[in-house]
Design a protein around this motif. Sequence first.
Motif, mmCIF file in Angstrom:
data_model
loop_
_atom_site.group_PDB
_atom_site.id
_atom_site.type_symbol
_atom_site.label_atom_id
_atom_site.label_comp_id
_atom_site.label_asym_id
_atom_site.label_seq_id
_atom_site.Cartn_x
_atom_site.Cartn_y
_atom_site.Cartn_z
ATOM 1 N N PHE A 270 0.811 -1.208 0.000
ATOM 2 C CA PHE A 270 0.000 0.000 0.000
ATOM 3 C C PHE A 270 0.853 1.271 0.000
ATOM 4 N N PRO A 271 0.287 2.385 -0.478
ATOM 5 C CA PRO A 271 1.043 3.636 -0.580
ATOM 6 C C PRO A 271 1.719 4.081 0.712
ATOM 7 N N ALA A 272 1.148 3.772 1.853
ATOM 8 C CA ALA A 272 1.761 4.175 3.126
ATOM 9 C C ALA A 272 3.150 3.555 3.307
ATOM 10 N N SER A 273 3.434 2.452 2.607
ATOM 11 C CA SER A 273 4.727 1.769 2.717
ATOM 12 C C SER A 273 5.749 2.234 1.684
ATOM 13 N N TYR A 274 5.355 3.097 0.751
ATOM 14 C CA TYR A 274 6.260 3.504 -0.317
ATOM 15 C C TYR A 274 7.275 4.518 0.187
ATOM 16 N N ASN A 275 8.494 4.410 -0.360
ATOM 17 C CA ASN A 275 9.495 5.438 -0.096
ATOM 18 C C ASN A 275 9.491 6.398 -1.288
ATOM 19 N N LYS A 276 10.346 7.340 -1.311
ATOM 20 C CA LYS A 276 10.340 8.376 -2.358
ATOM 21 C C LYS A 276 11.149 7.987 -3.599
ATOM 22 N N GLU A 277 11.691 6.784 -3.624
ATOM 23 C CA GLU A 277 12.519 6.342 -4.748
ATOM 24 C C GLU A 277 11.678 6.245 -6.027
ATOM 25 N N LYS A 278 12.210 6.761 -7.096
ATOM 26 C CA LYS A 278 11.521 6.771 -8.390
ATOM 27 C C LYS A 278 11.495 5.370 -9.012
ATOM 28 N N ILE A 279 10.540 5.193 -9.904
ATOM 29 C CA ILE A 279 10.490 4.011 -10.764
ATOM 30 C C ILE A 279 10.682 4.545 -12.179
ATOM 31 N N SER A 280 11.615 3.970 -12.900
ATOM 32 C CA SER A 280 11.965 4.519 -14.211
ATOM 33 C C SER A 280 10.875 4.254 -15.249
ATOM 34 N N LYS A 281 10.882 5.067 -16.271
ATOM 35 C CA LYS A 281 9.964 4.880 -17.391
ATOM 36 C C LYS A 281 10.194 3.501 -18.022
ATOM 37 N N GLU A 282 11.449 3.074 -18.083
ATOM 38 C CA GLU A 282 11.765 1.761 -18.672
ATOM 39 C C GLU A 282 11.166 0.624 -17.838
ATOM 40 N N ASN B 56 -2.714 9.947 -0.988
ATOM 41 C CA ASN B 56 -2.187 8.652 -1.445
ATOM 42 C C ASN B 56 -1.533 8.694 -2.827
ATOM 43 N N PRO B 57 -2.127 9.366 -3.807
ATOM 44 C CA PRO B 57 -1.444 9.408 -5.100
ATOM 45 C C PRO B 57 -0.043 10.031 -5.034
ATOM 46 N N LYS B 58 0.145 11.015 -4.164
ATOM 47 C CA LYS B 58 1.454 11.665 -4.049
ATOM 48 C C LYS B 58 2.495 10.752 -3.410
ATOM 49 N N LYS B 59 2.064 9.708 -2.721
ATOM 50 C CA LYS B 59 2.990 8.755 -2.108
ATOM 51 C C LYS B 59 3.536 7.764 -3.124
ATOM 52 N N ALA B 60 2.844 7.597 -4.236
ATOM 53 C CA ALA B 60 3.231 6.624 -5.255
ATOM 54 C C ALA B 60 4.298 7.196 -6.183
ATOM 55 N N ALA B 61 5.143 6.314 -6.698
ATOM 56 C CA ALA B 61 6.092 6.719 -7.740
ATOM 57 C C ALA B 61 5.352 6.901 -9.063
ATOM 58 N N ALA B 62 4.290 6.118 -9.239
ATOM 59 C CA ALA B 62 3.444 6.202 -10.433
ATOM 60 C C ALA B 62 2.134 5.495 -10.130
ATOM 61 N N ILE B 63 1.117 5.866 -10.858
ATOM 62 C CA ILE B 63 -0.164 5.165 -10.817
ATOM 63 C C ILE B 63 -0.535 4.860 -12.252
ATOM 64 N N ILE B 64 -0.907 3.619 -12.480
ATOM 65 C CA ILE B 64 -1.385 3.232 -13.804
ATOM 66 C C ILE B 64 -2.903 3.084 -13.703
ATOM 67 N N ILE C 34 9.124 -4.198 -6.805
ATOM 68 C CA ILE C 34 8.318 -2.975 -6.806
ATOM 69 C C ILE C 34 7.011 -3.270 -6.078
ATOM 70 N N GLY C 35 6.625 -2.376 -5.178
ATOM 71 C CA GLY C 35 5.352 -2.521 -4.494
ATOM 72 C C GLY C 35 4.208 -2.126 -5.402
ATOM 73 N N GLY D 93 5.168 1.717 -6.181
ATOM 74 C CA GLY D 93 6.142 2.422 -5.353
ATOM 75 C C GLY D 93 7.210 1.471 -4.852
ATOM 76 N N ASN D 94 8.383 2.007 -4.643
ATOM 77 C CA ASN D 94 9.442 1.213 -4.011
ATOM 78 C C ASN D 94 9.200 1.219 -2.511
ATOM 79 N N TYR D 95 9.666 0.189 -1.847
ATOM 80 C CA TYR D 95 9.402 0.040 -0.422
ATOM 81 C C TYR D 95 10.569 -0.668 0.251
#
Length: 184
Positions: free
Chosen positions: A13-25, A85-93, A130-131, A162-164
């Motif tokens: 869940f988003p509460a467990s995500y850290n701020k690390e990015k997930i790349s476009k690749e 919650n959306p701001k906690k995610a590295a991305a949302i699909i 990846i979480g 998100g990364n966790y």
Amino acid sequence: MIIELIKKRRSVFPASYNKEKISKEEIEMLLEAANWAPTHKRTEPWRFKVVRGSSLEKLGQFLSDKYQEVETNPKQFKVEKLRENPKKAAAIIAICMQRDPKESLPEWEEVAATAMAVQNMWLCCTEMGIGAYWSSPGLITYMDEFFDFSEGEKCLGFFYLGNYEVELPTMSRQPIEDKTVWLD
């Protein structure tokens, strides 16, 4: 074997995500895995809208505002959760489905194919560390006000990424023997 990967898959869940990015690749790899889901009559109904960067904040604000607009008695904690919650995610699909214009098969089959596409992404997330979390808030019925949809396209939910660094729990299931009937 893939069974071990399947057993390791978890909702993170988003509460467990850290701020690390997930790349476009990395996201493109997830989408490519989704694209290989089974699809009856080859309709390939899955559609995805990738939300990143400042668009995450815009999505959260839209969800929060829409909730306050449509809910007769909005709860403040939910207003904030939808916004944050959306701001906690590295991305949302955004998980979307394009209905076959000919309606050559039942809609549930296209929903099922889209869900299998999400399962493919989720298994790849597990393998990649990846979480991921599939959220289906009632507000998805209003997503045509946020995204541009084609005729017959609709949103089925959000796949948070998100990364966790948290330890994921081990899980169990009731025995499959309790859920299976054999007819020989």
